[in-house]
Design a protein around this motif. Structure first.
Motif, PDB file in Angstrom:
ATOM      1  N   THR A   7      19.316   6.067   3.045  1.00 32.08           N
ATOM      2  CA  THR A   7      18.464   6.080   1.872  1.00 32.08           C
ATOM      3  C   THR A   7      17.827   7.443   1.613  1.00 32.08           C
ATOM      4  OG1 THR A   7      16.899   5.046   3.316  1.00 32.08           O
ATOM      5  CG2 THR A   7      17.860   3.641   1.643  1.00 32.08           C
ATOM      6  N   ASP A 258      22.146  12.297 -11.273  1.00 31.87           N
ATOM      7  CA  ASP A 258      22.522  11.061 -10.570  1.00 31.87           C
ATOM      8  C   ASP A 258      23.941  11.171 -10.012  1.00 31.87           C
ATOM      9  OD1 ASP A 258      20.158   9.596 -10.769  1.00 31.87           O
ATOM     10  OD2 ASP A 258      20.661   8.827 -12.762  1.00 31.87           O
ATOM     11  N   ASP A 323      27.267  -1.637  -7.795  1.00 27.69           N
ATOM     12  CA  ASP A 323      26.816  -2.388  -6.607  1.00 27.69           C
ATOM     13  C   ASP A 323      27.434  -1.841  -5.324  1.00 27.69           C
ATOM     14  OD1 ASP A 323      25.338  -3.908  -8.236  1.00 27.69           O
ATOM     15  OD2 ASP A 323      26.626  -5.688  -8.190  1.00 27.69           O
ATOM     16  N   ARG A 326      25.774   1.335  -4.304  1.00 30.62           N
ATOM     17  CA  ARG A 326      24.423   0.997  -3.800  1.00 30.62           C
ATOM     18  C   ARG A 326      24.510   0.541  -2.353  1.00 30.62           C
ATOM     19  NH1 ARG A 326      22.661  -1.362  -9.109  1.00 30.62           N
ATOM     20  NH2 ARG A 326      20.905  -0.059  -9.699  1.00 30.62           N
ATOM     21  N   GLU A 332      21.099   5.184  -5.676  1.00 26.38           N
ATOM     22  CA  GLU A 332      20.133   4.555  -6.580  1.00 26.38           C
ATOM     23  C   GLU A 332      19.824   5.528  -7.710  1.00 26.38           C
ATOM     24  OE1 GLU A 332      18.895   1.637  -8.029  1.00 26.38           O
ATOM     25  OE2 GLU A 332      19.339   1.183  -5.929  1.00 26.38           O
ATOM     26  N   GLN A 334      18.348   7.588 -10.751  1.00 25.94           N
ATOM     27  CA  GLN A 334      16.926   7.827 -11.046  1.00 25.94           C
ATOM     28  C   GLN A 334      16.670   8.095 -12.522  1.00 25.94           C
ATOM     29  OE1 GLN A 334      14.558   7.761  -8.507  1.00 25.94           O
ATOM     30  NE2 GLN A 334      16.322   7.016  -7.351  1.00 25.94           N
TER      31      GLN A 334
END
Ligand SMILES: NC(=O)c1ccc[n+]([C@@H]2O[C@H](COP(=O)([O-])OP(=O)(O)OC[C@H]3O[C@@H](n4cnc5c(N)ncnc54)[C@H](O)[C@@H]3O)[C@@H](O)[C@H]2O)c1
Length: 361
Positions: A7, A258, A323, A326, A332, A334
């Motif tokens: 993350t 991104d 998905d 992810r 993720e 932004q």
């Protein structure tokens, strides 16, 4: 494959620090932004580009351009080079269709990750020049695949920039990576052929590969004149923003920040030799052309909107499900359109005024 602990930015930086990454076709819009991101994450980056698209000379001598546009693009290109120089990114002016030249660069740099970005990056231009589309997408790929195979002890991963156009007309509002591609036209078919060749080298020669499917990018220093850029320029030039079919066509518009974040993650968390991964990397929420126009109007209130009949052969597009990215990359996005595109519009207005100020001096 297990979801990685991926993350944080620090985790990505730790994985990429000191890695040698070669970006082929890397002086372009995606490439230079990606090179900057990878370098900031600690990687050693070499760009290989023949500068045929993002050419300073072509820009200066393009008689179709208005002076303001020429000045703005010149600044974009010079800014790209200045930013890359500050980051100590290596840039080699070389054509990836030439096997001998590329071999020398592989031998001297010994890349661990190779990213293939070279292409005619527009389906409309590809249709006008199918032979060149074929060469830039597939002759380059032949050389890159062979050099990756022959450098199997150093190259850990090849990343291919494919496209959301491989899906063809969307049959459902959203598509994931399991939907069977049904590409239409030379651009999308060359991308799909490239995907299949890359997977073949994975299965037959153990090459680690990642296929990235982006969509409708926008962001700083782009000179490709996609709809997201043309709308802003038209508004600044007092020309109408044309809304075909009322602007109800949908695209999964994605901010460049991104995308480069997602690609960096796909390098950091690649599963290794012999593994093939495919990711949609977009914002993950298709929006209408009318939405885009209304954001332009919010930033440039004088923008004029003009409705036009829908073109009959207009492709049906939609959302790309993210998905999988992810789950496996901790991706993720932004930048929703209201935030990312608005910021880009404001930046573009500043750039336009910067050229105006220089002209009045
Ligand atoms: N921009 C988008 O919205 C988008 C969307 C989906 C996929 N893609 C794909 O991503 C990739 C990069 O797109 P981009 O928007 O940065 O395009 P771009 O045109 O800005 O960059 C492509 C770069 O490749 C270089 N190049 C072309 N042929 C070459 C060759 N033979 N040898 C060396 N360099 C060569 C060009 O000079 C250019 O700098 C392309 O493969 C494109 O199809 C882009």
């Amino acid at each position: 494959m297990m979801p990685p602990d991926c993350t944080s930015y620090e985790t990505v930086a730790k994985k990429l620090t000191g890695k040698r990454v070669m970006l082929i076709g890397g002086a372009g819009f995606i490439g230079h932004n990606l090179a900057l991101e990878l370098s900031q994450l600690g990687a050693d980056v070499m760009i290989v580009d023949n500068l045929m698209v993002n050419s300073l000379i072509d820009n200066v001598f393009d008689s179709q351009q208005k002076p303001a546009q020429r000045g703005v693009y010149l600044n974009f290109l010079l800014d790209r080079y200045a930013l890359m120089r500050e980051e100590k990114i290596l840039l080699r002016n070389s054509d990836a269709r030439l096997f001998g030249d590329l071999t020398q660069l592989f031998d001297s740099f010994r890349p661990q990750h190779v990213i293939h970005l070279a292409a005619i990056a527009s389906s409309v231009s590809a249709r006008e020049n199918p032979g060149l589309c074929f060469d830039l997408q597939l002759i380059t790929l032949r050389n890159i695949l062979e050099l990756c195979r022959l450098s199997g002890d150093t190259v850990e991963q090849l990343v291919l920039l494919s496209s959301s156009t491989v899906y063809g007309d969307f049959k459902t509002p959203s598509v994931d990576e399991n939907v069977r591609p049904q590409p239409k036209g030379i651009y999308a078919n060359a991308k799909y052929m490239a995907e299949r060749l890359v997977r073949t080298y994975c299965h037959q020669h153990g090459l680690g590969v990642t296929i990235i499917r982006p969509s409708a990018l926008y962001g700083e220093r782009c000179i490709s004149r996609r709809v997201s850029q043309v709308f802003i320029e038209n508004a600044l030039n007092g020309k109408p923003l044309l809304l075909e079919g009322g602007g109800d066509g949908r695209l999964d518009f994605t901010y460049i920040g991104d995308l480069v974040n997602g690609i960096s993650r796909s390098l950091a968390f690649h599963a290794g030799p012999g593994r093939s991964e495919t990711y949609n990397l977009t914002y993950g929420d298709a929006r209408t052309i009318a939405d885009l126009a209304s954001i332009v109007k919010g930033v440039i209130p004088g923008a004029m909107l003009e409705h036009r009949p829908r073109a009959e052969d207009k492709p049906t597009r939609g959302t790309l499900s993210i998905d999988r990215a992810r789950k496996y990359l901790g991706f993720e996005p932004q930048w929703p359109l209201e935030k990312g595109y608005k910021r880009y519009c404001q930046w573009y207005v500043d750039q336009w005024e910067r050229v105006g100020r220089a002209d009045n001096r």
